[in-house]
Write an enzyme that holds these catalytic residues in place. Sequence first.
Site, PDB file in Angstrom:
ATOM      1  CB  CYS A 296      -0.927  -0.011   1.209  1.00 29.98           C
ATOM      2  SG  CYS A 296      -1.937   1.483   1.310  1.00 29.98           S
TER       3      CYS A 296
ATOM      4  CD  GLU B  65      -8.807   8.865   3.899  1.00 24.15           C
ATOM      5  OE1 GLU B  65      -7.984   9.429   3.168  1.00 24.15           O
ATOM      6  OE2 GLU B  65      -9.524   7.950   3.490  1.00 24.15           O
ATOM      7  CB  SER B  66      -2.231   8.146   4.137  1.00 26.20           C
ATOM      8  OG  SER B  66      -2.712   8.805   2.981  1.00 26.20           O
TER       9      SER B  66
ATOM     10  CE  LYS C  95     -10.761  -4.755   2.686  1.00 25.80           C
ATOM     11  NZ  LYS C  95     -11.640  -3.739   2.135  1.00 25.80           N
TER      12      LYS C  95
HETATM   13  N1  LIG Z   1      -7.461   7.780   0.911  1.00 28.86           N
HETATM   14  C1  LIG Z   1      -6.934   6.645   1.613  1.00 28.86           C
HETATM   15  C2  LIG Z   1      -6.623   5.573   0.588  1.00 28.86           C
HETATM   16  C3  LIG Z   1      -6.236   4.260   1.268  1.00 28.86           C
HETATM   17  C4  LIG Z   1      -6.378   3.083   0.313  1.00 28.86           C
HETATM   18  O1  LIG Z   1      -6.920   3.190  -0.805  1.00 28.86           O
HETATM   19  N2  LIG Z   1      -5.872   1.922   0.753  1.00 28.86           N
HETATM   20  C5  LIG Z   1      -6.014   0.719  -0.049  1.00 28.86           C
HETATM   21  C6  LIG Z   1      -4.710  -0.074  -0.083  1.00 28.86           C
HETATM   22  S1  LIG Z   1      -3.405   0.836  -0.834  1.00 28.86           S
HETATM   23  C7  LIG Z   1      -7.005  -0.217   0.620  1.00 28.86           C
HETATM   24  O2  LIG Z   1      -6.968  -0.405   1.801  1.00 28.86           O
HETATM   25  N3  LIG Z   1      -7.869  -0.850  -0.181  1.00 28.86           N
HETATM   26  C8  LIG Z   1      -8.740  -1.860   0.313  1.00 28.86           C
HETATM   27  C9  LIG Z   1     -10.120  -1.716  -0.206  1.00 28.86           C
HETATM   28  O3  LIG Z   1     -10.427  -0.688  -0.816  1.00 28.86           O
HETATM   29  O4  LIG Z   1     -10.891  -2.656  -0.023  1.00 28.86           O
HETATM   30  C10 LIG Z   1      -5.681   7.058   2.392  1.00 28.86           C
HETATM   31  O5  LIG Z   1      -5.034   8.040   1.975  1.00 28.86           O
HETATM   32  O6  LIG Z   1      -5.361   6.440   3.422  1.00 28.86           O
END
Ligand SMILES: N[C@@H](CCC(=O)N[C@@H](CS)C(=O)NCC(=O)O)C(=O)O
Length: 231
Positions: A13, A65-66, A40
């Site tokens: 990620c 949220e990062s 998950k």
């Molecule tokens: N806007 C979020 C994006 C986080 C994101 O898209 N994470 C992905 C992995 S890189 C995720 O967990 N995807 C799992 C899903 O959507 O089911 C952030 O900045 O934290």
Amino acid sequence: MTSRFTLISHSLCPYVQRVVIVLEEKVIPYERIDVDLANKPEWFLKVSPLGKTPVLLVDGMPIFESTVICEYLEEITPHRMHSQDPLARAQHRAWMEFASATLNAIGAMYGAPDERTLAAKVGDLRAKFTQIEAEQSSAEQHGPYFAGESFCMVDAAFSPVFRYFDVFDTIDDFGIFTHTPRVRAWRIALQQRDSVRKAVRADYPELLRDFLIRRKSELSRRMTQTTIAAN
Ligand SMILES: N[C@@H](CCC(=O)N[C@@H](CS)C(=O)NCC(=O)O)C(=O)O
């Protein structure tokens, strides 16, 4: 600082990488737990309202949220990664948003189902880096990092963006950085940073290759062809 930090992560990620980079830059001790996003666990869904990584547990209390996590880490530590000037800080936050848009464009590129779509998505990425090149050319400070000598939040946000290209470069020459010399130099400076190196496991390139091949996209097809040609 006495809080206990646990970062809920996934090995590939890019948003997790941002947070790791900030934790490393600020020398904050933390534990990292990887989850399987394809399966998950129940405990993860309880702390991650969107079911996404990263989540930072602060003494067990979740933040998701990062960028929000990065801003929180900035607020609780004396070591500053953001500019002290409100206007520069706002501009940097905007470029962090641009980094997220670039990550979406990367996803669209590696997921492109056919040659034509892939070419269009490569074009979108080229356009994004051309915009960054223009921004860097007009800036008062020139490198090695986004805002000059100090590694800042925009650098943390873009480092995982560039990391994809280390693997893409082994698949084909997409010519994405051909006309962006400042972006090329920035990419190299970020690659060499300790915090950036530490943000992923040693087997990250193989994990990413496996992930890309499983997409069954045009890029996956090119990877299979490259492997056949190499053997
Ligand atoms: N806007 C979020 C994006 C986080 C994101 O898209 N994470 C992905 C992995 S890189 C995720 O967990 N995807 C799992 C899903 O959507 O089911 C952030 O900045 O934290």
